[in-house]
Design a protein around this motif. Sequence first.
Motif, PDB file in Angstrom:
ATOM      1  N   ARG A 159       0.839  -1.186   0.000  1.00 50.54           N
ATOM      2  CA  ARG A 159       0.000   0.000   0.000  1.00 50.54           C
ATOM      3  C   ARG A 159       0.884   1.249   0.000  1.00 50.54           C
ATOM      4  N   ILE A 200      -3.719   5.739  -1.206  1.00 50.89           N
ATOM      5  CA  ILE A 200      -3.983   4.364  -0.767  1.00 50.89           C
ATOM      6  C   ILE A 200      -5.049   3.683  -1.623  1.00 50.89           C
ATOM      7  N   ASN A 201      -6.118   4.394  -1.952  1.00 50.89           N
ATOM      8  CA  ASN A 201      -7.228   3.786  -2.697  1.00 50.89           C
ATOM      9  C   ASN A 201      -7.142   3.987  -4.205  1.00 50.89           C
ATOM     10  N   ASP A 225       7.231   5.617  -1.685  1.00 52.17           N
ATOM     11  CA  ASP A 225       6.587   6.616  -2.531  1.00 52.17           C
ATOM     12  C   ASP A 225       7.405   6.990  -3.768  1.00 52.17           C
ATOM     13  N   GLN A 245       1.613   7.455   1.122  1.00 50.71           N
ATOM     14  CA  GLN A 245       0.748   8.630   1.168  1.00 50.71           C
ATOM     15  C   GLN A 245      -0.717   8.204   1.293  1.00 50.71           C
ATOM     16  N   VAL A 246      -1.387   8.759   2.280  1.00 49.41           N
ATOM     17  CA  VAL A 246      -2.787   8.416   2.528  1.00 49.41           C
ATOM     18  C   VAL A 246      -3.653   8.739   1.314  1.00 49.41           C
ATOM     19  N   SER A 247      -3.349   9.828   0.610  1.00 45.90           N
ATOM     20  CA  SER A 247      -4.156  10.244  -0.540  1.00 45.90           C
ATOM     21  C   SER A 247      -4.075   9.254  -1.706  1.00 45.90           C
TER      22      SER A 247
END
Length: 376
Positions: free
Chosen positions: A123, A130-131, A187, A126-128
């Motif tokens: 995964r 993840i999806n 990243d 960066q949280v932005s």
Amino acid sequence: PMVGLKAPNGALVLQFDHLGTDIRDYLYTIEHCNADWQRSELDDNEYIDGFTEDRILNSTNSFNTLQQYVHYTLYLPNANMRWTKSGNYLLKVYDNTDTKRLVMVRRFLVVESGWSVATDFVRPVQVSKINSHQEIDFTVSTKGMNIQYPQKEVQGYILQNGRWDMSLGPISPFVVRLDQLVFAYQDQIVFPAGKEWRYFDMRTFDYRGEYIREIRNVQDYYEVTLHTDESRAGRTYISFGDLNGRFSIENLNANQGADQCDYAEVLFSLKQNLPLDNEDVYVFGELSDWELKPEFKMRYEESVKAYVCAAYLKQGYYNYQYLVVNKKTGKADEEGFEGNWHETGNDYQILVYYRPFGQRYDRLMLSATMDSRIRN
């Protein structure tokens, strides 16, 4: 296209059509390149065994088709031309009928065997992302080969679905453990995941295949109208099998080959209430040669509230998508009309090159393809 250094004759096949009935005089050659696709320092006779230029002699006329054409086939390597070095190659085709002119360039890779790779899809940090994105770590085993300066002599490239316009590199090993080269950056090896590709089935003109609304016979060709598409950005992800943007030339009629597939003008349409400001829309995929070609640029039709485009394509099964491109920068919008979802099935090609100190070209030591749906 990827092939082994000691591949048998005919391991690679190039096929193309010349519309019309006149026979053309086509020549071909191969050119060795470095990892960055710039021509290497090698002379022709250092990487070619045989002729440095040859003719394409295998041709057949189309049979039982509205659109007449001559179908050409080239097999590589062959008795007249064989490569002797690994690395990146350009196959160049010239029309020598009147004056010699370059008409086609295709890339292919020649790979040595011996090195191996282990991959891990993780995964994104960066949280932005993840999806919407996919991140890859991988470790290369050189199987005991002594490499003096791994960070300088070894470089990796990663491609999404075999596309050089979706590639990252060169990337040096992050950590070296004996004969293990670890490429694990946070990243850095990250790709937008996209979604499964749109598709239509034009393998027959006798009836309407999937996503085809109408088929018309227009004198010497067919006209095929697809169902009107809508934006998928922000919509729920739906999983289904696809060709990752590619196409397959074929038909459903029994015992018919590539010289019996017809052509059609295919009409695309994308529903949109208002035209986009400062952005163009293209039909995109292998069908457009992974390029923003003028014939695949869509125009907005106010009367139907949609972007429309017509492209001349050979009978087969096609993947495609709609690409939104900034008019000023030429940069594609990652979301556009398609969107991204981390569970999308993508193929990733890992290429690892090695140039020892003093050598004049990049050896391609490893080529591996990984499916993002298989997480390890």
